[in-house]
Design a protein around this motif. Structure first.
Motif, short mmCIF file in Angstrom:
data_model
loop_
_atom_site.label_atom_id
_atom_site.label_comp_id
_atom_site.label_asym_id
_atom_site.label_seq_id
_atom_site.Cartn_x
_atom_site.Cartn_y
_atom_site.Cartn_z
N PRO A 167 0.81 -1.22 0.00
CA PRO A 167 0.00 0.00 0.00
C PRO A 167 0.85 1.27 0.00
CG PRO A 167 -0.88 -1.59 1.56
CD PRO A 167 0.42 -2.15 1.10
N SER A 168 2.03 1.19 0.54
CA SER A 168 2.92 2.36 0.58
C SER A 168 3.46 2.72 -0.80
CB SER A 168 4.10 2.07 1.50
OG SER A 168 4.88 0.98 0.99
N GLY A 169 3.26 1.83 -1.77
CA GLY A 169 3.85 2.04 -3.09
C GLY A 169 5.18 1.33 -3.25
N TRP A 170 5.68 0.75 -2.16
CA TRP A 170 6.94 0.02 -2.21
C TRP A 170 6.67 -1.43 -2.66
CZ3 TRP A 170 9.42 1.77 3.08
CH2 TRP A 170 9.64 3.16 3.03
N LEU A 171 7.74 -2.21 -2.72
CA LEU A 171 7.65 -3.60 -3.17
C LEU A 171 8.30 -4.53 -2.16
CD1 LEU A 171 8.85 -3.16 -6.87
CD2 LEU A 171 6.51 -3.72 -6.18
N ASN A 172 7.68 -5.65 -1.93
CA ASN A 172 8.34 -6.75 -1.24
C ASN A 172 8.70 -7.81 -2.28
OD1 ASN A 172 8.32 -5.75 1.31
ND2 ASN A 172 6.72 -7.10 2.10
N GLY A 173 9.85 -8.44 -2.09
CA GLY A 173 10.28 -9.49 -3.00
C GLY A 173 11.40 -10.28 -2.37
N THR A 174 12.19 -10.92 -3.19
CA THR A 174 13.34 -11.68 -2.71
C THR A 174 14.50 -11.51 -3.67
OG1 THR A 174 12.59 -13.67 -3.87
CG2 THR A 174 11.97 -13.46 -1.55
N THR A 220 20.69 -25.98 -3.33
CA THR A 220 20.45 -25.53 -4.70
C THR A 220 20.30 -24.02 -4.77
OG1 THR A 220 19.35 -27.60 -5.26
CG2 THR A 220 18.94 -25.73 -6.72
N GLU A 221 19.59 -23.46 -3.79
CA GLU A 221 19.39 -22.01 -3.79
C GLU A 221 19.12 -21.51 -2.39
OE1 GLU A 221 15.87 -21.77 -6.43
OE2 GLU A 221 14.85 -20.86 -4.72
N VAL A 222 19.29 -20.21 -2.23
CA VAL A 222 18.97 -19.54 -0.99
C VAL A 222 18.34 -18.20 -1.34
CG1 VAL A 222 21.25 -18.46 -0.79
CG2 VAL A 222 19.87 -18.81 1.27
N THR A 223 17.36 -17.77 -0.54
CA THR A 223 16.66 -16.51 -0.82
C THR A 223 16.79 -15.55 0.34
OG1 THR A 223 14.55 -17.33 0.04
CG2 THR A 223 14.99 -17.67 -2.31
N VAL A 224 16.77 -14.26 0.00
CA VAL A 224 16.83 -13.19 1.00
C VAL A 224 15.61 -12.30 0.79
CG1 VAL A 224 18.15 -11.24 1.89
CG2 VAL A 224 19.35 -13.23 0.94
N PRO A 225 14.70 -12.18 1.78
CA PRO A 225 13.56 -11.28 1.61
C PRO A 225 14.03 -9.83 1.57
CG PRO A 225 13.63 -12.15 3.84
CD PRO A 225 14.69 -12.89 3.07
#
Length: 287
Positions: A167-174, A220-225
């Motif tokens: 809602p702030s206009g920002w983005l969440n992702g990884t 195989t992989e690792v993610t960072v929020p």
């Protein structure tokens, strides 16, 4: 725009004086240097900076960076009048893509030249071929950048994951670090935002300890929020927008030194980032 001269080439003459042999001195005398500004870095180009040190005005009609360590380089048709007195005239040319041998991260570029077709005031066209320094620090640097990136691309991939608009206009992702050919430990030391967008790990944002992630053998992989916001979107940044979607990152392999790379973006990223930048620009305009 500020431009940094990285390599200066010695004064080079297209011909010699008669020296008592009866040969006429060439009417074309040029000095050149390679320069590269921020826009050139984004476009994968360099500037051929030319100085006319001859007795009369000449016009450069063709320029070609002849660099055997790079592919995809060719002649460029130009119309570049060079007045007398050594005034600098710049012509941008692509330097192509580095030709890399194996896993060498700091290769030395082969001896290179710049070819010219130069027309003198009498209408005659003269072909020149001026050598660049050997070794050439700029071409060595550009080749090392391409070869290091090619090496890392064979080992791992570093990309953004799916996006959620807030809602702030920002983005969440990884940020996704995925194994390719490398079997050892891969450490994601750090990543940073572009000139306009902050990219911060969650939940601690700026307080997140480094390294940000470690891909252990067998994983195989690792993610960072992450969160992406437009806090860097200042009037100055908007005016200087040369690299809107370049996101630097540093990886190390099995505890080795940090190696520079960049987070890969796709059309999905561009589509996701555009509303953030547009909203930021609009808010700055209203201030």
């Amino acid at each position: 725009m500020k431009r940094v001269a990285l390599v200066v080439v010695l004064a080079l003459l297209a011909g010699c004086g008669n020296g008592g042999t009866g040969k006429k001195e060439s009417p074309v005398k040029m000095r050149i240097e390679l320069t590269q500004g921020r826009v050139d870095e984004v476009r994968h180009t360099v500037q051929i900076s030319m100085h006319n040190e001859g007795p009369a005005k000449v016009t450069v009609e063709r320029v070609e960076l002849q660099a055997p360590s790079f592919k995809g380089v060719g002649p460029v048709a130009v119309d570049a009048p060079l007045p007398v007195g050594g005034l600098r005239v710049d012509v941008p040319v692509s330097y192509g893509t580095g030709i890399c041998q194996g896993d060498e991260l700091k290769p030395r570029s082969a001896a290179s030249h710049v070819g010219f077709a130069v027309r003198t005031e009498d209408g005659k066209l003269h072909d020149l071929r001026l050598p660049l320094p050997d070794p050439d620090p700029m071409l060595d640097k550009l080749l090392a950048i391409d070869c290091q990136q090619a090496y890392l691309d064979r080992q791992v991939s570093l990309t953004f994951g799916p996006w959620t608009h807030l809602p702030s206009g920002w983005l969440n992702g990884t940020v996704v670090l995925k194994r390719a050919g490398y079997t050892g430990t891969v450490t994601l030391q750090e990543f940073v935002g572009s000139i306009l967008l902050e990219v911060l790990p969650l939940p601690a944002r700026e307080q997140t300890p480094k390294p940000y992630a470690v891909l252990q053998p067998g994983q195989t992989e690792v993610t960072v929020p992450i969160v992406v916001d437009g806090e860097r979107c200042t009037p100055h940044a908007l005016a200087e927008i040369k690299k809107p979607y370049v996101f630097p990152a540093w990886l190390s392999l099995d505890g080795g030194p940090p190696l520079y790379t960049e987070l890969r973006i796709t059309d999905a990223e561009r589509d996701a980032f555009k509303p953030v930048i547009d909203a930021c620009a609009a808010s700055r305009t209203e201030m």
